[in-house]
Scaffold this motif. Structure first.
Motif, PDB file in Angstrom:
ATOM      1  N   ARG A   1       0.838  -1.202   0.000  1.00  0.00           N
ATOM      2  CA  ARG A   1       0.000   0.000   0.000  1.00  0.00           C
ATOM      3  C   ARG A   1       0.870   1.248   0.000  1.00  0.00           C
ATOM      4  N   GLY A   2       1.980   1.204   0.686  1.00  0.00           N
ATOM      5  CA  GLY A   2       2.881   2.337   0.707  1.00  0.00           C
ATOM      6  C   GLY A   2       3.401   2.696  -0.666  1.00  0.00           C
ATOM      7  N   LEU A   3       3.760   1.689  -1.450  1.00  0.00           N
ATOM      8  CA  LEU A   3       4.235   1.955  -2.807  1.00  0.00           C
ATOM      9  C   LEU A   3       3.112   2.506  -3.679  1.00  0.00           C
ATOM     10  N   GLU A   4       1.876   2.062  -3.428  1.00  0.00           N
ATOM     11  CA  GLU A   4       0.746   2.564  -4.218  1.00  0.00           C
ATOM     12  C   GLU A   4       0.514   4.050  -3.991  1.00  0.00           C
ATOM     13  N   ILE A   5       0.712   4.538  -2.775  1.00  0.00           N
ATOM     14  CA  ILE A   5       0.393   5.940  -2.491  1.00  0.00           C
ATOM     15  C   ILE A   5       1.608   6.853  -2.620  1.00  0.00           C
ATOM     16  N   THR A   6       2.770   6.279  -2.898  1.00  0.00           N
ATOM     17  CA  THR A   6       3.945   7.117  -3.160  1.00  0.00           C
ATOM     18  C   THR A   6       3.803   7.744  -4.536  1.00  0.00           C
ATOM     19  N   GLY A   7       3.973   9.057  -4.622  1.00  0.00           N
ATOM     20  CA  GLY A   7       3.818   9.746  -5.898  1.00  0.00           C
ATOM     21  C   GLY A   7       4.991   9.503  -6.836  1.00  0.00           C
ATOM     22  N   ASP A   8       4.818   9.845  -8.092  1.00  0.00           N
ATOM     23  CA  ASP A   8       5.885   9.697  -9.088  1.00  0.00           C
ATOM     24  C   ASP A   8       7.163  10.380  -8.600  1.00  0.00           C
ATOM     25  N   ASP A   9       8.286   9.683  -8.749  1.00  0.00           N
ATOM     26  CA  ASP A   9       9.590  10.160  -8.288  1.00  0.00           C
ATOM     27  C   ASP A   9       9.669  10.279  -6.766  1.00  0.00           C
ATOM     28  N   GLY A  10       8.694   9.723  -6.061  1.00  0.00           N
ATOM     29  CA  GLY A  10       8.680   9.803  -4.601  1.00  0.00           C
ATOM     30  C   GLY A  10       9.507   8.704  -3.954  1.00  0.00           C
ATOM     31  N   THR A  11       9.579   8.771  -2.626  1.00  0.00           N
ATOM     32  CA  THR A  11      10.434   7.864  -1.858  1.00  0.00           C
ATOM     33  C   THR A  11       9.641   7.171  -0.764  1.00  0.00           C
ATOM     34  N   LEU A  12       9.837   5.869  -0.655  1.00  0.00           N
ATOM     35  CA  LEU A  12       9.322   5.104   0.484  1.00  0.00           C
ATOM     36  C   LEU A  12      10.503   4.755   1.379  1.00  0.00           C
ATOM     37  N   ILE A  13      10.405   5.123   2.649  1.00  0.00           N
ATOM     38  CA  ILE A  13      11.426   4.762   3.634  1.00  0.00           C
ATOM     39  C   ILE A  13      10.957   3.505   4.345  1.00  0.00           C
ATOM     40  N   GLU A  14      11.697   2.435   4.192  1.00  0.00           N
ATOM     41  CA  GLU A  14      11.339   1.152   4.821  1.00  0.00           C
ATOM     42  C   GLU A  14      12.021   1.071   6.183  1.00  0.00           C
ATOM     43  N   ALA A  15      11.210   1.253   7.230  1.00  0.00           N
ATOM     44  CA  ALA A  15      11.733   1.221   8.596  1.00  0.00           C
ATOM     45  C   ALA A  15      11.326  -0.036   9.337  1.00  0.00           C
ATOM     46  N   SER A  16      10.590  -0.933   8.690  1.00  0.00           N
ATOM     47  CA  SER A  16      10.219  -2.203   9.311  1.00  0.00           C
ATOM     48  C   SER A  16      11.378  -3.182   9.215  1.00  0.00           C
ATOM     49  N   TRP A  17      11.432  -4.077  10.180  1.00  0.00           N
ATOM     50  CA  TRP A  17      12.397  -5.176  10.108  1.00  0.00           C
ATOM     51  C   TRP A  17      11.616  -6.474  10.208  1.00  0.00           C
ATOM     52  N   TYR A  18      11.898  -7.406   9.323  1.00  0.00           N
ATOM     53  CA  TYR A  18      11.070  -8.603   9.174  1.00  0.00           C
ATOM     54  C   TYR A  18      11.714  -9.863   9.754  1.00  0.00           C
ATOM     55  N   GLY A  19      12.904  -9.739  10.347  1.00  0.00           N
ATOM     56  CA  GLY A  19      13.541 -10.921  10.903  1.00  0.00           C
ATOM     57  C   GLY A  19      13.853 -11.934   9.822  1.00  0.00           C
ATOM     58  N   SER A  20      13.406 -13.173  10.020  1.00  0.00           N
ATOM     59  CA  SER A  20      13.665 -14.242   9.047  1.00  0.00           C
ATOM     60  C   SER A  20      12.608 -14.311   7.958  1.00  0.00           C
ATOM     61  N   ASP A  21      11.585 -13.445   8.025  1.00  0.00           N
ATOM     62  CA  ASP A  21      10.566 -13.425   6.973  1.00  0.00           C
ATOM     63  C   ASP A  21      11.093 -12.701   5.737  1.00  0.00           C
ATOM     64  N   SER A  22      10.541 -13.018   4.577  1.00  0.00           N
ATOM     65  CA  SER A  22      10.937 -12.385   3.320  1.00  0.00           C
ATOM     66  C   SER A  22       9.688 -11.891   2.607  1.00  0.00           C
ATOM     67  N   PRO A  23       9.272 -10.652   2.879  1.00  0.00           N
ATOM     68  CA  PRO A  23       8.043 -10.143   2.260  1.00  0.00           C
ATOM     69  C   PRO A  23       8.200  -9.990   0.756  1.00  0.00           C
ATOM     70  N   SER A  24       7.100 -10.165   0.060  1.00  0.00           N
ATOM     71  CA  SER A  24       7.077  -9.952  -1.380  1.00  0.00           C
ATOM     72  C   SER A  24       6.919  -8.454  -1.649  1.00  0.00           C
ATOM     73  N   VAL A  25       7.834  -7.895  -2.425  1.00  0.00           N
ATOM     74  CA  VAL A  25       7.804  -6.467  -2.728  1.00  0.00           C
ATOM     75  C   VAL A  25       7.284  -6.279  -4.148  1.00  0.00           C
ATOM     76  N   PRO A  26       6.174  -5.576  -4.347  1.00  0.00           N
ATOM     77  CA  PRO A  26       5.572  -5.431  -5.677  1.00  0.00           C
ATOM     78  C   PRO A  26       6.348  -4.440  -6.556  1.00  0.00           C
TER      79      PRO A  26
END
Length: 337
Positions: free
Chosen positions: A218-243
């Motif tokens: 959802r964060g990537l969806e609402i980031t505007g063109d040329d915008g930036t998403l700061i990923e501050a979450s840590w997932y441990g041993s999980d590997s989230p799928s990034v669209p």
């Protein structure tokens, strides 16, 4: 006697009784801290409690005063406050915050702890770690005048970051949160909280702290063109799928990692970690931060609290895993012996 909390195996934590430590009077800068309270950093400490620290980052994820090694047994934690009762005369009686594990006493140096400013309670001072993280996030990709900013996930880190961001001259600041009860809490703090489906698009900066794959998407969806998403979450041993398909490249989006272990690159040459922590403690001179303290437990109940915060099946009768922001552990009875 003194007490140390240890995670002995996955979802098995308990207190060890140890001799009460003494500061070395000849060391010059050595202090003994008698703990008044500690707090559980729900995200990272749940991963420690359940044994989900990836082997390849075990060294990076060590807490400054951790005992033992990952995965087990390990004595972990990094949000502690207390009173100096041994050490240099000018430190005796001082209230201090440190990146300290859940122990009733600590032997540290004067460089390991930070004086708590007058007017800030011990419990509020426990939020210094979260505020330091939020400050580092905002240093990572500083929003500019009249920017549109969204924070996704109103946990302890997300809410602390949002409270800091309210002091910046932004055009729009939204906190995107799935839990309606938490959105009500945010509204009471004067924050604009919205459900994910209602989040505004075309953001200049999106700060993701929800720790969920859905939140990242959802964060990537609402980031505007040329915008930036700061990923501050840590997932441990999980590997989230990034669209990264669809229009990710066409819109030239950027994803920047933020981690509090080092001062953000834009400030690293000009700020030390001690200066960053001092700024965080000063920023706590804001009564709104008290609303982030959502629970208080006696020190003896910490093993159960850790089970509940990590969502152990059958133990979450109070909904603690869902509702907790900063859960405080009180040590009043730990010094009775």
């Amino acid at each position: 006697m003194a007490w140390q909390y240890w995670t002995e195996a996955a979802r098995q934590g308990g207190w060890r009784e140890v001799p009460t430590p003494r500061a070395n009077p000849d060391a010059g800068n050595e202090l003994r801290i008698t703990t008044t309270a500690s707090a559980v950093s729900k995200g990272t400490e749940s991963l420690v409690h359940t044994g989900r620290i990836p082997a390849r980052v075990e060294t990076l994820m060590r807490a400054p005063h951790q005992l033992g090694d990952f995965p087990f047994p390990v004595s972990y934690g990094y949000l502690g406050v207390g009173v100096v009762d041994e050490g240099p005369r000018d430190w005796i009686g001082a209230r201090v915050f440190g990146l300290l594990p859940h122990h009733s006493h600590h032997i540290v140096t004067t460089e390991d702890v930070h004086l708590i400013p007058e007017g800030i309670s011990d419990h509020r001072a426990l939020l210094a770690g979260a505020v330091e993280t939020g400050l580092n996030i905002l240093w990572q990709q500083p929003p500019r005048f009249a920017d549109r900013v969204a924070v996704i996930g109103a946990g302890m880190i997300g809410t602390a970051t949002a409270l800091l961001a309210t002091r910046m001259p932004l055009d729009r600041l939204e906190i995107v949160e799935t839990d309606p009860h938490r959105r009500t809490l945010l509204a009471d703090l004067g924050l604009n909280a919205v459900a994910p489906d209602d989040a505004s698009a075309d953001c200049d900066v999106v700060i993701h702290t929800s720790g969920s794959q859905v939140g990242l998407a959802r964060g990537l969806e609402i980031t505007g063109d040329d915008g930036t998403l700061i990923e501050a979450s840590w997932y441990g041993s999980d590997s989230p799928s990034v669209p990264l398909g669809a229009d990710f490249h066409a819109r030239r989006l950027s994803i920047i990692a933020s981690q509090v272990g080092e001062v953000a690159a834009g400030h690293r040459a000009r700020r030390t970690r001690a200066q960053r922590m001092s700024a965080a403690l000063a920023a706590l001179n804001d009564d709104r931060f008290d609303s982030l303290i959502t629970g208080l437990s006696d020190w003896r109940d910490l093993p159960t609290v850790m089970d509940e915060l990590s969502g152990k099946s059958g133990s979450d009768r109070s909904g603690l895993a869902r509702s907790a922001l900063c859960h405080v552990i009180d040590y009043t009875g730990a010094h009775a012996r």
